[in-house]
Design an enzyme around this catalytic site. Structure first.
Site, short mmCIF file in Angstrom:
data_model
loop_
_atom_site.label_atom_id
_atom_site.label_comp_id
_atom_site.label_asym_id
_atom_site.label_seq_id
_atom_site.Cartn_x
_atom_site.Cartn_y
_atom_site.Cartn_z
N HIS A 99 -5.22 0.65 5.85
CA HIS A 99 -6.45 1.15 5.25
C HIS A 99 -6.19 2.35 4.33
O HIS A 99 -5.37 3.21 4.59
CB HIS A 99 -7.46 1.54 6.32
CG HIS A 99 -6.96 2.55 7.31
ND1 HIS A 99 -7.04 3.91 7.11
CD2 HIS A 99 -6.36 2.40 8.51
CE1 HIS A 99 -6.52 4.54 8.13
NE2 HIS A 99 -6.09 3.65 9.00
N ASP A 100 -6.89 2.35 3.20
CA ASP A 100 -6.93 3.46 2.24
C ASP A 100 -5.64 3.67 1.47
O ASP A 100 -5.47 4.69 0.82
CB ASP A 100 -7.34 4.76 2.94
CG ASP A 100 -8.67 4.63 3.66
OD1 ASP A 100 -9.70 4.50 2.99
OD2 ASP A 100 -8.67 4.61 4.91
N GLY A 153 -1.59 3.97 6.97
CA GLY A 153 -2.81 4.34 6.28
C GLY A 153 -2.65 5.49 5.30
O GLY A 153 -1.81 6.37 5.48
#
Length: 270
Positions: A127-128, A145
């Protein structure tokens, strides 16, 4: 034997939600599942047995091979169903068994991949993550992440990157490298944990860097790794390089900006 299709380019066994937005030129292979919040641009080809879900936007002329999972929720126990996103640009090649997750509410909420990237099998983008343009990720490169990857970065096979680490433009990792610290622009590294080995001079030559710009990059390497300077001292010395190498002003600016954003806790690959 003829194979029935539902609409031109979409195999009869593919499950495409009626709310998904696919350009009429998109092709979708057998047994692929596409969710209601997915948008896919012209010319993109998707192989068999893929799952594309979540709020995922995919641009034009991408080639997505079989058995990919794109847009699944983040591997983050704090995630509670927020409408975060995965955004993929144009002209990317994504080989088999890759997993790209959507962003998380603890960051910008977007995992982003730029344009013209070559991503090999079993790559994970948590994520991200923010991936630039023209990168190459070899097989089994794994990003935790919030990792930021600049343009033209090359990750060797089985490279593992710790969360929140940044990789500067034109940097490169060898196979099985483990990054706990930021990797500055142009730097080549190897090891567990990774250590700086040289600068990516051959890559710069292939991208049309002039001898004067490459000389400036060599001087940056000397300041960072050969003169026993603190990071701030090295940054000051790098700023001064434009007096001797005015053509390298953009390269100096990129390096100094990268170093200015490096936290004292994480530091750079040394």
């Amino acid at each position: 034997m003829s194979v029935e299709v539902v609409t031109p380019g979409i195999h009869a066994t593919a499950l495409v939600d009626p709310k998904a937005e696919l350009d009429t030129s998109v092709s979708v292979g057998p047994y692929t599942v596409i969710g209601p919040h997915v948008r896919i641009g012209a010319g993109t080809r998707i192989g068999a047995h893929c799952v594309i879900e979540g709020h995922t936007t995919i641009g034009q002329n991408n080639r997505i091979f079989q058995f990919n999972s794109l847009g699944a929720i983040p591997q983050d126990k704090k995630y509670a169903g927020e409408p975060c996103e995965l955004v993929i640009g144009d002209g990317n090649t994504i080989r088999e068994f890759c997993t790209f997750n959507i962003g998380s509410p603890g960051d910008a909420g977007v995992t982003r991949v730029g344009n013209d990237n070559w991503i090999m099998a079993y790559v994970h983008l948590a994520h991200d993550c923010q991936v630039g343009n023209h990168t190459i990720f070899a097989n089994n490169a794994q990003l935790a992440g919030h990792v930021q990857v600049g343009d033209w970065v090359i990750l060797g096979g089985f490279t593992v990157v710790h969360q929140f680490v940044r990789l500067g433009a034109h940097s490169m990792t060898a196979m099985c490298s483990l990054l706990f610290a930021d990797l500055p622009p142009f730097v080549m590294c190897q090891g567990q944990p990774a250590e700086a080995r040289s600068m990516n001079f051959e890559g710069l030559r292939r991208r049309g860097f002039s001898p004067d710009r490459i000389a400036a990059v060599k001087a940056m390497h000397k300041a960072l790794y050969r003169e026993d300077l603190t990071l701030e001292q090295a940054r000051t010395q790098i700023v001064a390089l434009v007096e001797k190498h005015p053509e390298a002003q953009p390269d100096v600016d990129m390096m100094t900006a990268f170093l200015a954003q490096t936290s004292p806790q994480r530091g750079i690959v040394r």
